[in-house]
Design a protein around this motif. Structure first.
Motif, PDB file in Angstrom:
ATOM      1  N   ALA A  90      47.999  32.653  30.329  1.00  0.00           N
ATOM      2  CA  ALA A  90      47.372  32.343  29.044  1.00  0.00           C
ATOM      3  C   ALA A  90      46.692  30.978  29.101  1.00  0.00           C
ATOM      4  CB  ALA A  90      48.420  32.369  27.927  1.00  0.00           C
ATOM      5  N   TYR A  91      47.348  30.034  29.761  1.00  0.00           N
ATOM      6  CA  TYR A  91      46.764  28.693  29.918  1.00  0.00           C
ATOM      7  C   TYR A  91      45.465  28.771  30.728  1.00  0.00           C
ATOM      8  CZ  TYR A  91      46.055  24.084  31.989  1.00  0.00           C
ATOM      9  OH  TYR A  91      45.498  22.918  32.432  1.00  0.00           O
ATOM     10  N   LEU A  92      45.453  29.564  31.792  1.00  0.00           N
ATOM     11  CA  LEU A  92      44.263  29.684  32.631  1.00  0.00           C
ATOM     12  C   LEU A  92      43.058  30.173  31.831  1.00  0.00           C
ATOM     13  CD1 LEU A  92      45.593  31.267  35.950  1.00  0.00           C
ATOM     14  CD2 LEU A  92      44.628  28.983  35.677  1.00  0.00           C
ATOM     15  N   PHE A  93      43.244  31.258  31.087  1.00  0.00           N
ATOM     16  CA  PHE A  93      42.131  31.820  30.318  1.00  0.00           C
ATOM     17  C   PHE A  93      41.696  30.880  29.203  1.00  0.00           C
ATOM     18  CE2 PHE A  93      43.260  35.690  32.502  1.00  0.00           C
ATOM     19  CZ  PHE A  93      42.057  36.365  32.607  1.00  0.00           C
ATOM     20  N   ASP A  94      42.638  30.150  28.662  1.00  0.00           N
ATOM     21  CA  ASP A  94      42.304  29.222  27.592  1.00  0.00           C
ATOM     22  C   ASP A  94      41.481  28.044  28.119  1.00  0.00           C
ATOM     23  OD1 ASP A  94      42.475  28.489  24.830  1.00  0.00           O
ATOM     24  OD2 ASP A  94      43.906  26.935  25.396  1.00  0.00           O
ATOM     25  N   CYS A  95      41.915  27.470  29.244  1.00  0.00           N
ATOM     26  CA  CYS A  95      41.225  26.287  29.758  1.00  0.00           C
ATOM     27  C   CYS A  95      39.928  26.648  30.476  1.00  0.00           C
ATOM     28  CB  CYS A  95      42.133  25.464  30.672  1.00  0.00           C
ATOM     29  SG  CYS A  95      42.430  26.170  32.296  1.00  0.00           S
ATOM     30  N   ALA A  96      39.700  27.948  30.751  1.00  0.00           N
ATOM     31  CA  ALA A  96      38.434  28.357  31.373  1.00  0.00           C
ATOM     32  C   ALA A  96      37.248  27.964  30.498  1.00  0.00           C
ATOM     33  CB  ALA A  96      38.433  29.859  31.629  1.00  0.00           C
ATOM     34  N   GLN A 234      42.932  35.846  42.552  1.00  0.00           N
ATOM     35  CA  GLN A 234      41.523  36.140  42.257  1.00  0.00           C
ATOM     36  C   GLN A 234      41.154  35.717  40.840  1.00  0.00           C
ATOM     37  OE1 GLN A 234      39.461  39.738  43.618  1.00  0.00           O
ATOM     38  NE2 GLN A 234      41.455  40.494  44.268  1.00  0.00           N
ATOM     39  N   VAL A 235      41.978  36.116  39.881  1.00  0.00           N
ATOM     40  CA  VAL A 235      41.725  35.782  38.481  1.00  0.00           C
ATOM     41  C   VAL A 235      41.845  34.271  38.277  1.00  0.00           C
ATOM     42  CG1 VAL A 235      42.560  36.112  36.121  1.00  0.00           C
ATOM     43  CG2 VAL A 235      42.487  38.041  37.708  1.00  0.00           C
ATOM     44  N   GLU A 236      42.797  33.678  38.966  1.00  0.00           N
ATOM     45  CA  GLU A 236      43.029  32.240  38.869  1.00  0.00           C
ATOM     46  C   GLU A 236      41.777  31.448  39.252  1.00  0.00           C
ATOM     47  OE1 GLU A 236      46.820  29.570  40.202  1.00  0.00           O
ATOM     48  OE2 GLU A 236      45.821  30.706  41.777  1.00  0.00           O
ATOM     49  N   LEU A 237      41.121  31.851  40.330  1.00  0.00           N
ATOM     50  CA  LEU A 237      39.922  31.149  40.781  1.00  0.00           C
ATOM     51  C   LEU A 237      38.819  31.178  39.729  1.00  0.00           C
ATOM     52  CD1 LEU A 237      39.431  31.966  44.574  1.00  0.00           C
ATOM     53  CD2 LEU A 237      39.646  29.720  43.522  1.00  0.00           C
ATOM     54  N   PHE A 238      38.573  32.343  39.157  1.00  0.00           N
ATOM     55  CA  PHE A 238      37.504  32.462  38.167  1.00  0.00           C
ATOM     56  C   PHE A 238      37.795  31.599  36.937  1.00  0.00           C
ATOM     57  CE2 PHE A 238      35.889  35.659  40.829  1.00  0.00           C
ATOM     58  CZ  PHE A 238      34.614  35.985  40.400  1.00  0.00           C
ATOM     59  N   CYS A 239      39.037  31.583  36.509  1.00  0.00           N
ATOM     60  CA  CYS A 239      39.399  30.769  35.349  1.00  0.00           C
ATOM     61  C   CYS A 239      39.272  29.281  35.674  1.00  0.00           C
ATOM     62  CB  CYS A 239      40.824  31.090  34.903  1.00  0.00           C
ATOM     63  SG  CYS A 239      41.007  32.705  34.132  1.00  0.00           S
ATOM     64  N   CYS A 240      39.722  28.891  36.856  1.00  0.00           N
ATOM     65  CA  CYS A 240      39.678  27.478  37.232  1.00  0.00           C
ATOM     66  C   CYS A 240      38.241  26.964  37.335  1.00  0.00           C
ATOM     67  CB  CYS A 240      40.405  27.253  38.553  1.00  0.00           C
ATOM     68  SG  CYS A 240      42.210  27.380  38.424  1.00  0.00           S
ATOM     69  N   TYR A 241      37.316  27.837  37.703  1.00  0.00           N
ATOM     70  CA  TYR A 241      35.912  27.446  37.784  1.00  0.00           C
ATOM     71  C   TYR A 241      35.160  27.710  36.486  1.00  0.00           C
ATOM     72  CZ  TYR A 241      35.992  26.574  42.829  1.00  0.00           C
ATOM     73  OH  TYR A 241      36.234  26.044  44.076  1.00  0.00           O
ATOM     74  N   GLY A 242      35.856  28.252  35.490  1.00  0.00           N
ATOM     75  CA  GLY A 242      35.215  28.478  34.194  1.00  0.00           C
ATOM     76  C   GLY A 242      34.194  29.595  34.202  1.00  0.00           C
ATOM     77  N   PHE A 274      35.818  22.782  39.478  1.00  0.00           N
ATOM     78  CA  PHE A 274      36.899  23.155  38.582  1.00  0.00           C
ATOM     79  C   PHE A 274      36.646  22.584  37.194  1.00  0.00           C
ATOM     80  CE2 PHE A 274      40.322  23.570  42.118  1.00  0.00           C
ATOM     81  CZ  PHE A 274      39.930  24.881  42.327  1.00  0.00           C
ATOM     82  N   VAL A 275      37.095  23.300  36.174  1.00  0.00           N
ATOM     83  CA  VAL A 275      36.949  22.805  34.804  1.00  0.00           C
ATOM     84  C   VAL A 275      37.803  21.539  34.659  1.00  0.00           C
ATOM     85  CG1 VAL A 275      36.444  25.078  33.849  1.00  0.00           C
ATOM     86  CG2 VAL A 275      38.819  24.297  33.993  1.00  0.00           C
TER      87      VAL A 275
END
Length: 296
Positions: A90-96, A234-242, A274-275
């Motif tokens: 949830a944090y990952l998608f929020d901070c994306a 995989q999902v983590e990378l996309f969220c971290c890069y926004g 990274f965001v």
């Protein structure tokens, strides 16, 4: 930090002994077993600590450590998945910062009037709904040894995740969750597993559809193109890069046939950073680890 470092540190003599045993094992075990340095990236000799491959620290401090700490304790693993992974995702998608709304799970009244829980994370953006469910699944040791029954068990576990997501999407499309009003074509589901077993997705879907009896060919085609299983990384990378995942999912849904193993297109990440929230978190972890390493 010191207690965690001790768990991923091995004395040089012990490292050499484990390495010799691995080499003497069967060829299949040797080819599929995890690299010892993935599990113990820090080697201790003569009072000094050596980190031969620093890039292995991340895995050793995440999925390998989790596996060792929870291997014989399924309740602890379930709690880790429930309390840690769900919050983290949830944090990952929020901070994306690229989605209109990111919400946590909620309860609604299902088909048989019982209380039903939605997937862990609910993402809404540009007229689309994305369900995300996180699972603490990892490849079993039998799967590393290429055992057939271990592969069947992995397919069964993934099929369970797949069926559950299909049912939640169907509930929304059929109007049972009044708080989410979306057309079926605009709903997607992702199940993320802590570490992907890389079992064939076609086998997973076939096992799932076998349990969901009475489905039409149109329904099978829909869920094949709208429900995906990914490794968390995989999902983590996309969220971290926004980077928004929905455009890729929409494109995948237009394909004639969903591939056995879907790898997200990493070209989207080129030239990005990274965001800010992720950069700040990584810097904080790096400082904490560095302090602990020199005080060990």
């Amino acid at each position: 930090v010191l207690s965690v470092l001790k768990l991923v540190t091995l004395k040089m003599d012990d490292f050499q002994l484990k390495q010799r045993r691995l080499i003497q094992a069967s060829e299949a075990s040797w080819m599929t077993a995890p690299n010892l340095l993935e599990v113990y990236p820090v080697i201790r000799k003569c009072g000094r600590l050596y980190v031969p491959f620093s890039f292995l620290l991340n895995g050793a401090l995440t999925f390998h450590l989790l596996d060792r700490l929870t291997r014989d304790n399924l309740e602890l693993r379930r709690r880790v998945g429930k309390e840690a992974l769900e919050s983290y995702e949830a944090y990952l998608f929020d901070c994306a910062g690229c989605y209109a709304k990111v919400k946590r799970e909620h309860v609604y009244k299902g088909r048989d009037k019982t209380q039903v829980l939605t997937p862990d994370v609910i993402v809404e953006d540009n007229g689309y709904l994305l369900f995300v469910d996180s699972k603490s699944s990892e490849p079993g040791l039998g799967l590393r040894g290429l055992k057939g029954d271990a592969k069947q068990e992995a397919v069964r576990i993934y099929a369970d995740h797949f069926v559950k997501m299909c049912k939640r999407i169907k509930d929304v499309a059929d109007g049972f969750d009044q708080s989410l009003k979306y057309e079926r074509a605009h709903i997607f589901g992702i199940v993320t597993v802590f570490r992907d077993s890389n079992v064939e997705r076609a086998a997973v879907r076939a096992a799932g559809f076998a349990r969901m009896r009475g489905m039409t060919d149109m329904e099978i085609g829909y869920y094949t193109r709208h429900v995906f299983l990914f490794g968390l990384d995989q999902v983590e990378l996309f969220c971290c890069y926004g980077v928004n995942l929905l455009p890729q999912l929409i494109e995948l849904s237009k394909q004639d046939e969903s591939p056995n193993s879907i790898i997200l297109d990493m070209e989207e990440l080129k030239g990005r950073q990274f965001v800010p929230a992720v950069r700040a978190l990584m810097n904080s972890y790096a400082e904490t680890f560095q302090d602990g390493l020199f005080g060990f």
